[in-house]
Design a protein around this motif. Sequence first.
Motif, PDB file in Angstrom:
ATOM      1  N   PHE A 109       1.074   5.683 -36.365  1.00 53.75           N
ATOM      2  CA  PHE A 109       2.506   5.786 -36.634  1.00 53.75           C
ATOM      3  C   PHE A 109       2.735   5.828 -38.146  1.00 53.75           C
ATOM      4  CE2 PHE A 109       3.100   3.895 -32.332  1.00 53.75           C
ATOM      5  CZ  PHE A 109       3.889   4.914 -31.808  1.00 53.75           C
ATOM      6  N   PRO A 110       3.621   6.685 -38.622  1.00 54.33           N
ATOM      7  CA  PRO A 110       3.884   6.751 -40.063  1.00 54.33           C
ATOM      8  C   PRO A 110       4.356   5.431 -40.666  1.00 54.33           C
ATOM      9  CG  PRO A 110       4.746   8.695 -38.988  1.00 54.33           C
ATOM     10  CD  PRO A 110       4.306   7.749 -37.882  1.00 54.33           C
ATOM     11  N   ASN A 111       4.954   4.561 -39.873  1.00 55.80           N
ATOM     12  CA  ASN A 111       5.437   3.282 -40.387  1.00 55.80           C
ATOM     13  C   ASN A 111       4.459   2.134 -40.114  1.00 55.80           C
ATOM     14  OD1 ASN A 111       5.808   3.165 -37.645  1.00 55.80           O
ATOM     15  ND2 ASN A 111       7.872   2.300 -37.744  1.00 55.80           N
ATOM     16  N   ILE A 112       3.181   2.448 -39.936  1.00 54.78           N
ATOM     17  CA  ILE A 112       2.162   1.414 -39.705  1.00 54.78           C
ATOM     18  C   ILE A 112       2.230   0.376 -40.833  1.00 54.78           C
ATOM     19  CG2 ILE A 112       0.351   2.709 -40.909  1.00 54.78           C
ATOM     20  CD1 ILE A 112      -1.610   1.669 -38.723  1.00 54.78           C
ATOM     21  N   THR A 113       1.980  -0.878 -40.481  1.00 59.13           N
ATOM     22  CA  THR A 113       2.090  -1.944 -41.479  1.00 59.13           C
ATOM     23  C   THR A 113       0.802  -2.106 -42.276  1.00 59.13           C
ATOM     24  OG1 THR A 113       1.275  -3.708 -40.041  1.00 59.13           O
ATOM     25  CG2 THR A 113       3.666  -3.207 -39.952  1.00 59.13           C
ATOM     26  N   LYS A 114       0.954  -2.708 -43.413  1.00 60.38           N
ATOM     27  CA  LYS A 114      -0.182  -2.994 -44.289  1.00 60.38           C
ATOM     28  C   LYS A 114      -1.210  -3.867 -43.573  1.00 60.38           C
ATOM     29  CE  LYS A 114      -0.959  -4.522 -49.051  1.00 60.38           C
ATOM     30  NZ  LYS A 114      -0.302  -5.046 -50.261  1.00 60.38           N
ATOM     31  N   GLU A 115      -0.730  -4.825 -42.801  1.00 55.20           N
ATOM     32  CA  GLU A 115      -1.626  -5.724 -42.064  1.00 55.20           C
ATOM     33  C   GLU A 115      -2.423  -4.958 -41.009  1.00 55.20           C
ATOM     34  OE1 GLU A 115       1.691  -6.343 -42.590  1.00 55.20           O
ATOM     35  OE2 GLU A 115       1.342  -7.763 -44.224  1.00 55.20           O
ATOM     36  N   GLU A 116      -1.757  -4.032 -40.299  1.00 55.82           N
ATOM     37  CA  GLU A 116      -2.448  -3.220 -39.294  1.00 55.82           C
ATOM     38  C   GLU A 116      -3.509  -2.333 -39.944  1.00 55.82           C
ATOM     39  OE1 GLU A 116       0.920  -2.494 -35.865  1.00 55.82           O
ATOM     40  OE2 GLU A 116       1.223  -1.528 -37.817  1.00 55.82           O
ATOM     41  N   VAL A 117      -3.167  -1.751 -41.071  1.00 57.59           N
ATOM     42  CA  VAL A 117      -4.117  -0.890 -41.776  1.00 57.59           C
ATOM     43  C   VAL A 117      -5.302  -1.708 -42.271  1.00 57.59           C
ATOM     44  CG1 VAL A 117      -4.453   0.569 -43.806  1.00 57.59           C
ATOM     45  CG2 VAL A 117      -2.425   0.866 -42.376  1.00 57.59           C
ATOM     46  N   PHE A 118      -5.055  -2.904 -42.759  1.00 61.02           N
ATOM     47  CA  PHE A 118      -6.158  -3.757 -43.218  1.00 61.02           C
ATOM     48  C   PHE A 118      -7.145  -3.980 -42.083  1.00 61.02           C
ATOM     49  CE2 PHE A 118      -8.364  -7.696 -44.141  1.00 61.02           C
ATOM     50  CZ  PHE A 118      -8.771  -7.486 -45.453  1.00 61.02           C
ATOM     51  N   GLN A 119      -6.637  -4.296 -40.913  1.00 56.28           N
ATOM     52  CA  GLN A 119      -7.523  -4.519 -39.771  1.00 56.28           C
ATOM     53  C   GLN A 119      -8.292  -3.246 -39.415  1.00 56.28           C
ATOM     54  OE1 GLN A 119      -5.715  -5.456 -35.987  1.00 56.28           O
ATOM     55  NE2 GLN A 119      -7.572  -6.451 -35.280  1.00 56.28           N
ATOM     56  N   ILE A 120      -7.602  -2.119 -39.326  1.00 52.93           N
ATOM     57  CA  ILE A 120      -8.213  -0.848 -38.928  1.00 52.93           C
ATOM     58  C   ILE A 120      -9.236  -0.366 -39.951  1.00 52.93           C
ATOM     59  CG2 ILE A 120      -7.704   1.631 -38.637  1.00 52.93           C
ATOM     60  CD1 ILE A 120      -4.947   0.659 -37.461  1.00 52.93           C
ATOM     61  N   TRP A 121      -8.927  -0.492 -41.225  1.00 50.21           N
ATOM     62  CA  TRP A 121      -9.743   0.127 -42.269  1.00 50.21           C
ATOM     63  C   TRP A 121     -10.755  -0.836 -42.889  1.00 50.21           C
ATOM     64  CZ3 TRP A 121      -8.700   5.241 -42.356  1.00 50.21           C
ATOM     65  CH2 TRP A 121      -9.389   6.022 -43.272  1.00 50.21           C
TER      66      TRP A 121
END
Length: 162
Positions: A32-44
């Motif tokens: 989602f374009p509005n993905i959160t910083k916390e979600e990205v940290f986990q994914i990446w």
Amino acid sequence: MIEIRKAQGSDFQQIWTILQEVFQKGDTYAFFPNITKEEVFQIWMEIPLATYVAVENELIRGTYYLKPNQPGLGSHVCNVGYAVSSNVRGKGIGRLMCEHSLNEAKAYAFKAMQYNYVVSTNQAAVELWKKCGFKIVGTLPKAFNHKEKGLVDAFVMYQWFN
């Protein structure tokens, strides 16, 4: 000169800036374009086996992660996700990261690399991956909802290591 090294926690702010821009465009990644910083940290940063950054003059210009594509009996095939800062696209950083990731994957004893979801309209990436030895092994019809073009195909691309 670009140096590629493993990412450190202190790199995440610069990684986030690149990924936020890429994801908000809605033309290459399914997040989602509005993905959160916390979600990205986990994914990446947390889920992958390793995360890398391409650094030039202390600035992170690109990043990629490396992880098993599947658990258990599919874990000999790895999966990688790449992102390059928009202000340095077209300067060979994607190719450098791809070549680096192929070497790292082999060092981790993976037997192949698979890209699960290459958006067909992302021609620069499709052509680069082909030049780096990947083949399109499947087409997912209308699998990606492109922010501007609507429903477009996505490719599965694969490279077996000899």
